[in-house]
Design a protein around this motif. Structure first.
Motif, PDB file in Angstrom:
ATOM      1  N   UNK A  57     -10.937   1.550  -2.421  1.00  0.00           N
ATOM      2  CA  UNK A  57     -10.382   2.657  -3.208  1.00  0.00           C
ATOM      3  C   UNK A  57      -9.225   3.297  -2.443  1.00  0.00           C
ATOM      4  N   UNK A  58      -9.441   3.552  -1.149  1.00  0.00           N
ATOM      5  CA  UNK A  58      -8.383   4.201  -0.373  1.00  0.00           C
ATOM      6  C   UNK A  58      -7.134   3.328  -0.343  1.00  0.00           C
ATOM      7  N   UNK A  59      -7.352   2.004  -0.232  1.00  0.00           N
ATOM      8  CA  UNK A  59      -6.179   1.118  -0.206  1.00  0.00           C
ATOM      9  C   UNK A  59      -5.481   1.108  -1.561  1.00  0.00           C
ATOM     10  N   UNK A  60      -6.267   1.134  -2.626  1.00  0.00           N
ATOM     11  CA  UNK A  60      -5.618   1.147  -3.943  1.00  0.00           C
ATOM     12  C   UNK A  60      -4.820   2.438  -4.112  1.00  0.00           C
ATOM     13  N   UNK A  61      -5.271   3.490  -3.405  1.00  0.00           N
ATOM     14  CA  UNK A  61      -4.543   4.765  -3.497  1.00  0.00           C
ATOM     15  C   UNK A  61      -3.396   4.817  -2.486  1.00  0.00           C
ATOM     16  N   UNK A  62      -3.186   3.725  -1.770  1.00  0.00           N
ATOM     17  CA  UNK A  62      -2.003   3.670  -0.920  1.00  0.00           C
ATOM     18  C   UNK A  62      -2.234   3.702   0.569  1.00  0.00           C
ATOM     19  N   UNK A  63      -3.496   3.624   1.025  1.00  0.00           N
ATOM     20  CA  UNK A  63      -3.714   3.600   2.476  1.00  0.00           C
ATOM     21  C   UNK A  63      -3.394   2.213   3.016  1.00  0.00           C
ATOM     22  N   UNK A 117      -7.632  -4.480  -1.680  1.00  0.00           N
ATOM     23  CA  UNK A 117      -7.706  -3.395  -2.670  1.00  0.00           C
ATOM     24  C   UNK A 117      -8.126  -3.921  -4.042  1.00  0.00           C
ATOM     25  N   UNK A 151       0.847  -1.203   0.000  1.00  0.00           N
ATOM     26  CA  UNK A 151       0.000   0.000   0.000  1.00  0.00           C
ATOM     27  C   UNK A 151       0.879   1.248   0.000  1.00  0.00           C
ATOM     28  N   UNK A 170       1.048   4.247  -2.679  1.00  0.00           N
ATOM     29  CA  UNK A 170       0.876   5.661  -2.333  1.00  0.00           C
ATOM     30  C   UNK A 170       2.010   6.485  -2.920  1.00  0.00           C
TER      31      UNK A 170
END
Lengths: 221, 824
Positions: B288-294, B376, A78, A82
């Protein structure tokens, strides 16, 4: 930038194991644009999921910018996403409770950027949606939603952008505009682009075309 | 940390704006306000009722001693800031100026007596006051004034003390407590006790220290004093001194705590449902948040902090609403409630806050904690689900925490276990039954019409979720059924306890030769008089020839006991033989029947031989049976009963009871005029008081029941709302394919009605089990299986859930399909 070796994905089904990807070897260099094409069910999305670290392979490895994904756990992957990866999805994947601006800010906030608000505004300007900043996704058209998604993807200035059927939910004219925008920003930021599509004309705009067939990947001639 | 708090607050506000939080937030507020409201109301009502009934003691607490009250007790009470009063009671011959003598029941009062309730005194000018006698004065009961033939200002001698007659005692708050003091009342001041010279070593005197104060202070004092009590010292509370009122209060408290506990359970169920829905709705967001890196830690921290904010807000708002709710209840009851209304105190707020924390920690958090596990990959493949291994553990932890919360809340392990037992049965049978029915209904459905097929297919497809909904509906209906049935039994029992015409006066010291005259007197006055019971003072000296120690020597274990002996051919009504057998009428065998508590005190069992003494006569009798006595019945009750022929060999008096209408009070004056040696005990005040308390508590119970009903309805609404999203999507597709609205709504109505019917049936099973345990074991009420509930539960469940479900889901056929399909 992206290297895979012997990348294999098997899933268990009621009828026994099903091999979706069969020992895929691939190398995509920094700044390259690559399209993965193929019929429905050929394994395109599975490959995209593995390349982006959203899923783990059964065998083989993916190396992103020198980091082996096999050596990372879910949280480390993750963090890598990011840091280095952006996404554009067929179904936009905007959060319905957030405004256009807040959707763009989300990855910036997650990576702890201090100027997330300003950067998000800039990117919404660049995709031509500064007037729609405070609108919720449900009040935006499909094309507008995808533009928000593109702003979100580029706002965190990723090294690699994965796009999964980015025009799949749009009409031809809107789709064409979206693709123009995507490539313009890509060129400007020098991002490595991996695009999954079954639209051959879209694939033709990429530097490389890779064909997925029955779990195997071949360079189009 | 600050960044986390900030971003969690932003997340929360965004969710709030998006309407995502409504149900969860309302459920949390509901939980807090329910607990604050009900526990605040119960606390206040209980204190209020106890205060009111404490006037029978003239205090909140009394320390009764056979010797002077120890100085240390008085000092401690003074230190704790408690209000104090004292009474000294004994029997003494009283002499007037005209040389008339009469045995009076003397009560010397001092300090702030009475601390609760009030005295009613008629001074020599005929004015009514509430003042206790001054030193040097006596107040006399009307009867004593007549017997002594004394005029205002004349002197009266109690022992060696010369006192002045200064007024009449009309009524005293504690006149009926410990009412076996014979003779009419003489009231004087404790300052004159010394001068009487009546109090000598060995004389039968009772000293009482009266205490009142805030409930906390009083119970702290009681806890301090209790371990120090020695032989001849007792602590008296309202419950002990007035068993009728005590039992009524106990049951009322039991019921209200039960209601409060049910409220907590219902709220927890609502939170569980709402949090599950919240979690489900957020699965895509998290992907979605995890795919964005969370990372999962980020997600978890974010949701934990959001929940923290939510909890703080819910505690604040819930506390305010709870306070308002209990104030409203008190205002509604203001006319019925006696005395001033005390403050609510902090404990209900603490209970409310702890409830919120437990509900958040064990019911709201697990579904959100699992959001950290969302893959994700869901952004690419929606069908990717969360690994669900933790759910069973969540359920077990949730149940345990709820049980802990309830035990803490009701301080009653039994109540908790009975409810948990019922819930466990409902949940267990629910999941098994629901799954079995769901699978068989599909086969049924394939043969049924298309609306039914649609309904049954819907229920089946939602498999686990349908089962979960059925269980939630079942538990909510079960809790409501338990409450309704316990309330009904409780009110019935209360009505039966004191039916119209319950004897409200006792008549003691009736000489056998007066029996016919007294019967004639009452016939003349048109007053129905009860059975005349022989009553002879006697003492149990030995069991199986082993002499019992006397009270004075004092030690643990059996000792001599004095009691009023009676006789009869048949067992008094309301008594139950526990061991041995009742005798044949006409038996001359020397046998005896004992009350169970009395038998325990002397250490006797059936077939033991007792040595008894009446006046100077000693004789033996075998224990024929041991009885249970209904002390709440207000009928004459006896510890020791002989066959008629056995007791008639010894001299004795008679006693009876009768009922006077409120307007017939002057009959007592006439009775005393005609038969001056009789003793009349007036219980009408106590009985009226019990009735008043029952009325107040009944109203409070109805009110609390209504609130709990609302809570139950909210759980049902939360349960129904949980599946609206999914149905919205389905309905849009069906309508896009051309299905008529009537058909879709019909299918929804059938689906909910079937779930409601199953839930109703389950609820009845669980309610019967819990109800049986609670009524027979905790509230000591008779239990009758409510067979009528079975079809009722089924039909009611179908109607309520069917109606509520269809109503809540009506939106799914009114929203344009395109809007729904575009959103997904």
């Amino acid at each position: 930038m992206i290297t895979t070796s012997q990348l294999t994905k098997r899933v268990s089904t009621a009828d026994g194991d099903l091999e979706i990807l069969r020992g895929i070897a691939l190398e995509i260099k920094r700044g390259e644009t690559a399209a993965i094409v193929g019929a429905s069910g050929s394994g395109k999305s599975t490959l995209l999921g593995l390349l982006a670290g959203l899923d783990v392979s059964t065998e083989g490895d993916v190396v992103i910018d020198g980091t082996s994904l096999a050596s990372l756990d879910e949280d480390e992957r993750a963090l890598l996403r990011a840091d280095k990866i952006g996404f554009v999805f067929q179904s936009f994947q905007l959060l319905p409770a957030l405004t256009a601006l807040e959707n763009v800010m989300l990855p910036l906030e997650l990576s702890g950027a201090s100027d997330s608000d300003q950067r998000a505004r800039d990117f919404l300007d660049r995709v031509g949606l500064s007037e729609r900043r405070d609108h919720y996704p449900r009040t935006l058209s499909g094309g507008e939603q995808q533009r928000v998604a593109i702003a979100r993807a580029f706002a965190s200035e990723p090294l690699i952008l994965f796009a999964d059927e980015p025009t799949g939910n749009l009409d031809t004219a809107t789709g064409a505009k979206i693709i123009d925008l995507l490539f313009a920003l890509n060129t400007e930021q020098g991002t490595t682009l991996v695009l999954v599509t079954h639209d051959m004309s879209l694939a033709a705009r990429c530097g490389r075309q890779l064909v997925m067939q029955a779990g195997e990947l071949e360079e189009a001639s | 940390m600050a960044a986390l708090l900030g971003s969690s607050l932003r997340l929360l506000l965004r969710d709030w704006r998006g309407g995502e939080l409504g149900v969860l937030f309302s459920a949390l507020i509901l939980a807090v306000s329910l607990v604050v409201g009900i526990s605040g109301f119960v606390n206040r009502l209980q204190i209020n009722l106890e205060r009111e009934s404490s006037r029978f003691l003239a205090a909140d607490l009394v320390v009764s001693t056979a010797d002077r009250t120890p100085e240390s007790f008085i000092a401690r009470a003074a230190e704790s800031g408690l209000a104090r009063g004292e009474t000294v009671t004994f029997s003494s011959m009283v002499v007037s100026e005209s040389d008339e003598m009469f045995l009076a029941s003397v009560k010397a009062v001092g300090g702030a007596y009475p601390l609760r309730g009030s005295l009613e005194i008629e001074d020599t000018n005929g004015q009514l006051t509430a003042n206790q006698p001054n030193p040097g004065e006596v107040l006399l009961a009307d009867r004593l004034v007549q017997q002594l033939n004394v005029l205002p200002g004349q002197r009266v001698w109690v022992g060696d003390a010369e006192l002045v007659y200064a007024g009449k005692v009309i009524s005293e708050p504690d006149g009926t407590s410990g009412f076996f003091g014979y003779g009419p009342r003489l009231m004087m001041h404790t300052a004159d006790i010394e001068a009487t010279g009546v109090i000598q070593p060995g004389s039968r005197v009772t000293f009482r220290l009266l205490i009142s104060g805030s409930p906390d202070q009083v119970s702290e004092f009681a806890d301090w004093v209790r371990p120090q009590l020695v032989q001849g010292q007792r602590l008296l509370t309202v419950e002990e001194s007035q068993p009728g009122i005590g039992a009524t209060l106990d049951r009322a408290r039991g019921f209200l705590l039960l209601a409060g506990s049910l409220g907590v359970m219902l709220a927890a169920a609502a939170i569980l449902v709402a949090a599950r829905r919240f979690g489900e709705r957020h699965t895509d967001h998290v992907a979605v948040m995890k795919s964005l890196g969370a990372t999962s830690t980020t997600i978890r921290n974010l949701y934990a902090a959001s929940l923290g904010w939510l909890g703080i807000a819910a505690i604040l708002i819930g506390s305010v609403l709870g306070w308002l709710a209990q104030s409203a209840m008190f205002i509604a009851l203001a006319e019925q409630l006696p005395g001033e209304i005390n403050e609510i105190g902090v404990s209900p707020y603490i209970t409310g806050a702890v409830t919120a924390l437990v509900c958040i920690g064990f019911f709201a958090w697990p579904p959100l904690a699992r959001l950290g596990l969302v893959s994700p990959l869901r952004v690419l493949r929606r069908e990717t689900t969360i690994a669900g291994s933790q759910r069973a553990l969540d359920l077990v932890l949730g149940t345990l925490s709820l049980a802990g919360l309830m035990i803490w809340y009701s301080k009653d392990v039994f109540l908790t276990s009975a409810l948990m037992g019922g819930i466990a049965v409902t949940v267990g049978l629910g999941f098994l039954g629901a799954r079995a029915l769901l699978s068989s209904s599909r086969q049924l459905g394939s043969r049924a019409g298309s609306v039914w097929r649609l309904a049954l297919a819907g229920m089946q497809r939602r498999g686990v979720n349908s089962a979960f909904q059925i269980v939630i509906f079942g538990v909510a209906i079960m809790l409501l059924l338990v409450l309704v049935s316990v309330r009904t039994s409780l009110l019935d029992q209360w009505r039966l306890q004191l039916p119209e015409g319950t004897p409200n006066h006792y008549l003691l010291n009736v000489a056998p030769q007066e029996a016919d005259l007294i019967n004639d007197f009452f016939t003349d006055k048109n007053v129905e008089v009860g059975r005349l019971y022989p009553s002879t003072r006697g003492r149990v000296m030995a069991v199986n020839e082993t002499p019992l120690p006397t009270w004075e020597i004092g030690q643990e274990g059996p000792r001599q006991q004095e009691a009023n002996f009676t006789s009869g051919a048949v067992m008094p009504e309301g008594n139950v033989v526990l061991d041995g057998e009742w005798w044949q009428p006409g038996t001359t065998e020397s046998i005896v029947s004992l009350e169970e508590g009395f038998a325990q005190e002397i250490g006797a069992e059936v077939d033991d031989v007792l040595t008894l003494r009446i006046a100077a006569n000693e004789f033996e009798a075998r224990v024929a049976n041991i009885r249970e006595v209904d002390w709440e019945s207000m009928q004459p009750n006896f510890f020791v009963i002989f066959p008629t022929e056995v007791l008639s060999r010894y001299p004795g008096m008679l006693l009876t009871s009768f009922y006077l209408e409120p307007g017939q009070k002057p009959v007592i004056g006439d009775l005393i005029d005609d038969f001056p040696t009789l003793t009349v005990i007036e219980l009408d005040v106590v009985i009226d008081e019990i009735r008043a308390i029952v009325d107040q508590v009944s109203q409070a119970i109805e009110l609390v029941l209504m609130i709990i009903m609302v809570a139950g309805a909210l759980v049902l609404i939360a349960g129904v709302t949980a599946s609206v999203d999914e149905r919205l999507h389905e309905s849009a597709i069906l309508r896009a394919l051309g299905a008529r609205r009537g058909r879709i709504l019909g299918a929804i109505a059938i689906e909910f009605s079937m779930m409601g019917a199953i839930a109703g049936l389950l609820a009845v099973v669980g309610a019967e089990l819990s109800g049986w345990l609670l009524q027979t074991q905790m509230l000591e009420l008779d239990y009758q299986p409510g067979w009528i509930l079975w079809p009722f539960g089924l039909v009611l469940g179908a109607l309520v859930i069917g109606g509520l479900g269809t109503y809540t889901c009506r939106r799914v056929v009114s929203v344009p399909p395109i809007q729904v399909l575009r959103e997904v």
